[in-house]
Every structure is written in C-alpha cells, then in structure tokens.
Design a protein around this motif. Sequence first.
Motif, PDB file in Angstrom:
ATOM      1  N   VAL A 236      59.911  46.130  58.146  1.00 61.17           N
ATOM      2  CA  VAL A 236      58.901  47.130  57.815  1.00 61.17           C
ATOM      3  C   VAL A 236      59.513  48.524  57.942  1.00 61.17           C
ATOM      4  CG1 VAL A 236      56.634  48.060  58.417  1.00 61.17           C
ATOM      5  CG2 VAL A 236      57.051  45.601  58.571  1.00 61.17           C
ATOM      6  N   GLY A 237      60.330  48.716  58.972  1.00 64.71           N
ATOM      7  CA  GLY A 237      60.974  50.001  59.207  1.00 64.71           C
ATOM      8  C   GLY A 237      62.429  50.005  58.773  1.00 64.71           C
ATOM      9  N   GLN A 238      63.246  50.757  59.487  1.00 66.76           N
ATOM     10  CA  GLN A 238      64.647  50.945  59.118  1.00 66.76           C
ATOM     11  C   GLN A 238      65.489  49.696  59.326  1.00 66.76           C
ATOM     12  OE1 GLN A 238      65.945  54.181  61.605  1.00 66.76           O
ATOM     13  NE2 GLN A 238      64.963  55.744  60.361  1.00 66.76           N
ATOM     14  N   ILE A 239      66.517  49.569  58.499  1.00 63.04           N
ATOM     15  CA  ILE A 239      67.583  48.587  58.690  1.00 63.04           C
ATOM     16  C   ILE A 239      68.875  49.394  58.775  1.00 63.04           C
ATOM     17  CG2 ILE A 239      68.802  46.593  57.746  1.00 63.04           C
ATOM     18  CD1 ILE A 239      66.294  45.906  56.160  1.00 63.04           C
ATOM     19  N   THR A 240      69.473  49.453  59.967  1.00 61.56           N
ATOM     20  CA  THR A 240      70.589  50.369  60.198  1.00 61.56           C
ATOM     21  C   THR A 240      71.748  49.671  60.887  1.00 61.56           C
ATOM     22  OG1 THR A 240      69.060  52.236  60.420  1.00 61.56           O
ATOM     23  CG2 THR A 240      71.282  52.548  61.277  1.00 61.56           C
ATOM     24  N   SER A 241      72.938  49.800  60.307  1.00 62.25           N
ATOM     25  CA  SER A 241      74.182  49.375  60.948  1.00 62.25           C
ATOM     26  C   SER A 241      75.047  50.616  61.124  1.00 62.25           C
ATOM     27  CB  SER A 241      74.911  48.332  60.095  1.00 62.25           C
ATOM     28  OG  SER A 241      76.189  48.047  60.638  1.00 62.25           O
ATOM     29  N   LEU A 242      75.192  51.074  62.366  1.00 64.33           N
ATOM     30  CA  LEU A 242      75.836  52.361  62.620  1.00 64.33           C
ATOM     31  C   LEU A 242      77.328  52.357  62.321  1.00 64.33           C
ATOM     32  CD1 LEU A 242      74.046  53.397  65.934  1.00 64.33           C
ATOM     33  CD2 LEU A 242      73.665  54.323  63.640  1.00 64.33           C
ATOM     34  N   GLN A 243      77.997  51.203  62.563  1.00 63.60           N
ATOM     35  CA  GLN A 243      79.440  51.170  62.348  1.00 63.60           C
ATOM     36  C   GLN A 243      79.905  49.933  61.575  1.00 63.60           C
ATOM     37  OE1 GLN A 243      81.814  51.877  65.838  1.00 63.60           O
ATOM     38  NE2 GLN A 243      80.754  53.763  66.368  1.00 63.60           N
ATOM     39  N   GLY A 244      78.973  49.144  61.049  1.00 66.46           N
ATOM     40  CA  GLY A 244      79.356  47.915  60.365  1.00 66.46           C
ATOM     41  C   GLY A 244      78.760  47.822  58.982  1.00 66.46           C
ATOM     42  N   GLU A 245      78.605  46.574  58.495  1.00 64.81           N
ATOM     43  CA  GLU A 245      78.025  46.320  57.185  1.00 64.81           C
ATOM     44  C   GLU A 245      76.752  45.501  57.333  1.00 64.81           C
ATOM     45  OE1 GLU A 245      81.022  44.043  55.061  1.00 64.81           O
ATOM     46  OE2 GLU A 245      79.828  42.229  55.341  1.00 64.81           O
ATOM     47  N   ILE A 246      75.977  45.471  56.280  1.00 63.58           N
ATOM     48  CA  ILE A 246      74.769  44.656  56.219  1.00 63.58           C
ATOM     49  C   ILE A 246      74.999  43.611  55.140  1.00 63.58           C
ATOM     50  CG2 ILE A 246      72.287  44.617  55.817  1.00 63.58           C
ATOM     51  CD1 ILE A 246      72.241  47.589  56.646  1.00 63.58           C
ATOM     52  N   HIS A 247      74.841  42.350  55.507  1.00 63.14           N
ATOM     53  CA  HIS A 247      75.167  41.254  54.586  1.00 63.14           C
ATOM     54  C   HIS A 247      74.060  40.202  54.630  1.00 63.14           C
ATOM     55  CE1 HIS A 247      78.073  37.768  53.390  1.00 63.14           C
ATOM     56  NE2 HIS A 247      77.268  38.124  52.410  1.00 63.14           N
ATOM     57  N   SER A 248      73.485  39.926  53.474  1.00 60.62           N
ATOM     58  CA  SER A 248      72.439  38.909  53.366  1.00 60.62           C
ATOM     59  C   SER A 248      72.829  37.895  52.305  1.00 60.62           C
ATOM     60  CB  SER A 248      71.103  39.556  52.999  1.00 60.62           C
ATOM     61  OG  SER A 248      70.141  38.575  52.662  1.00 60.62           O
ATOM     62  N   GLY A 249      72.641  36.614  52.604  1.00 59.84           N
ATOM     63  CA  GLY A 249      72.910  35.571  51.623  1.00 59.84           C
ATOM     64  C   GLY A 249      71.960  35.630  50.447  1.00 59.84           C
ATOM     65  N   ARG A 250      70.753  36.181  50.676  1.00 57.53           N
ATOM     66  CA  ARG A 250      69.773  36.279  49.588  1.00 57.53           C
ATOM     67  C   ARG A 250      69.387  37.741  49.389  1.00 57.53           C
ATOM     68  NH1 ARG A 250      64.946  33.156  49.867  1.00 57.53           N
ATOM     69  NH2 ARG A 250      64.876  33.696  47.656  1.00 57.53           N
TER      70      ARG A 250
END
Length: 349
Positions: A236-250
């Motif tokens: 609902v709110g933020q999705i944050t990775s301060l020093q990495g990556e964001i990875h989703s299979g879908r």
Amino acid sequence: MTTPAPAPFLAKKLKRKQFASTGDAHIQGDLQITNQVIIGGDLLVDGNLEAEEVFCLGKLTVTGDIKVQSLYVGQALDCAGDIEVEFLLKTGCNAEWMARLLELDQAKPAKDGSAYMDKLVHPAILKRDAHHETFGGYGDIQVLGYLSCDVLDCHGNLQLDDVLDVAEVQYVGGHLSAIAIAVDGDVNVKGEVFSETDIAVNGGLFAGEVICQGNLSVGSIHSHGDISAWGTIRAVGQITSLQGEIHSGRWIATKGTVYAAKYIKAGEAVVAEKGITCGADYGILAATTVKRSLWEVRGFVSAPTKPKLILSGKFIEDKKLKHIDALEKKRDWELDWEVPRRLQRDMIG
C-alpha cells in the motif's frame, strides 16, 4: 573463595501453583504451573511447559510445546514443539531488568543482608554468565514447530521450522527465518527476513534484506539490501531498497513509490501510483518472463510520469494497484478452469 553454584533442581514432573529456583532446573516430564515460573539459571523441560508467566534468566530448552501468557528469557530459547504466547515473548533479558520487572527490589531487605538480586539468581550463576559461558546464541530463538504471540522481542536470531503468526515483531536482532510469516502490525528485523512461502505484513516491514519464496504482501517495505520475491510484491505504501535491488518473479505494485539503489526487475508488470526510481547506472526491467506481444497487457511499467531507464516492458501512464488486482483475479479464474478443461480434453481424446 568462590561460592559454588547450587545443585540443579531435579524432578520427574512438576505441577504446582508456582515454582522458583535461583539456579538451574531440570524437569524430566511436563512442567505445569498455575502462576509464575522463576528460574535464575537454565531450565530444561523434557515435556510440555504450561504456565501463566515464565522468567528464565539462562537458557530455556523445552522438548515439547510451550503454552504461556508471557515468556521472558535471558539467553537462548529452544523448543522442539509449538510455542503459544498470549502476550509478550522477549529474549535477551538481563538480570537487573528481570529483577525489577518482578519488583524484587521493592521487597523488604532480608535479615541475613542478602541483596534483592539473590532472590532471583545465585551469585555463582551471575559470575558464570559474566564470563559469557552461554550456549545456543545470546537471545536466539529456535523452534521446530510454529510460534504465535502478541508481541515478539528477540535479541538474537529467530529460526522456525513452521509458521510465524504474531501481532507485532517489535525487534529481531539477527535474522528471521520461517516457513511462512503473518504479522498484523509492524516487523523490525536487523538482519535478513527469509520465508519459504508467503510473507503477509499489514504494517511496515523494516529489514536488512528480504527473501520470499512465495508472494510478498506488506503495508510498506524498507530494506537496507535486496528485496526479492519468487511470486508477487504488493504494498500500500513505499517499496524501498536503500542499497540493493528489487526483484519479483511476477509483478511489483504499490499505491506509493518504488525505489531501488540498483535494478528494479519484474517477470511481469511494475506499477507505482506515485513514481518509480532506480539507480542512475542501472535500470527497470519489466516483462522478463512475458512475450513482447503481451507487454501492453501484462508486461507494462506504469507511474504518473515515465520513469528513466526503462530497459524492457511498455510504459503505460497511470495504471493503479486495483488494475493489477483485477488482472490477478482474472488469472486465478482462468487457472481454476484450466484443470477441468484439460480433464475434458483428455476424456475426449
């Protein structure tokens, strides 16, 4: 001259209104206490532990299940069964904190001049602990079953072979690992959060790193390192990775923003109603598992304005979280009908 520690209390099984020992205790069967259990040293229970409140200054080991209202442990907690705590489960409790919680400092001075601390723990046990003669990791929790409680405060690692189901994870000082994670409120973990299946957190998830082998659903998520899910990432709110990556299979979708210091990768769509930002020398890769002909339907990138560095996927302005939810419902409906259709084809064939 060093005062030796008292001999461990030993019983085949114990059923009392309350039980206290300033040293170690070993119960060779079930321990059933109506009110309080207070142990100044280590407690080993070769069976089930049932009580209202349990205070164990040393290591607590139970070969069966634990069912209590509140549980306070100084060092490690090992349980071979399930743990059900109605209110607070806390590890890493030092002697002074536990003694004051028990209000031992409010009692009248003893006639022999002994300190109030002596009512909780033998001096030899305190000296042993001062030399860090502990086993199993300070503040660690290891459970072969599931763990449920209202509030969890663990000052070490938390490892479960089943489900974690709590109202709030106030703090985990190490890593958190479980088959599945379900939390009504916030989750604060200093190290890695790992789930073999889904993670569902209604509040905010704050962690050093997040690895989910199922679907990740949160109120918001803030990670120092990578955020990775084999399935979907929904917030609902933020999705944050301060020093990495964001990875989703879908897919990745939120009503807030998506930010990663490195890559943002999704097998299908990426939707952020308030904006998407990746690292300056990285990029956004959507639709990595979708045919180019389906990019507009399932492989799009959507935000109020076109993000920089889209490396794959089609930009479509102003898609919402509800659009992703609708696509997911349609997909579930199609999957529900796919098996009967296959059976029908097989029967005809």
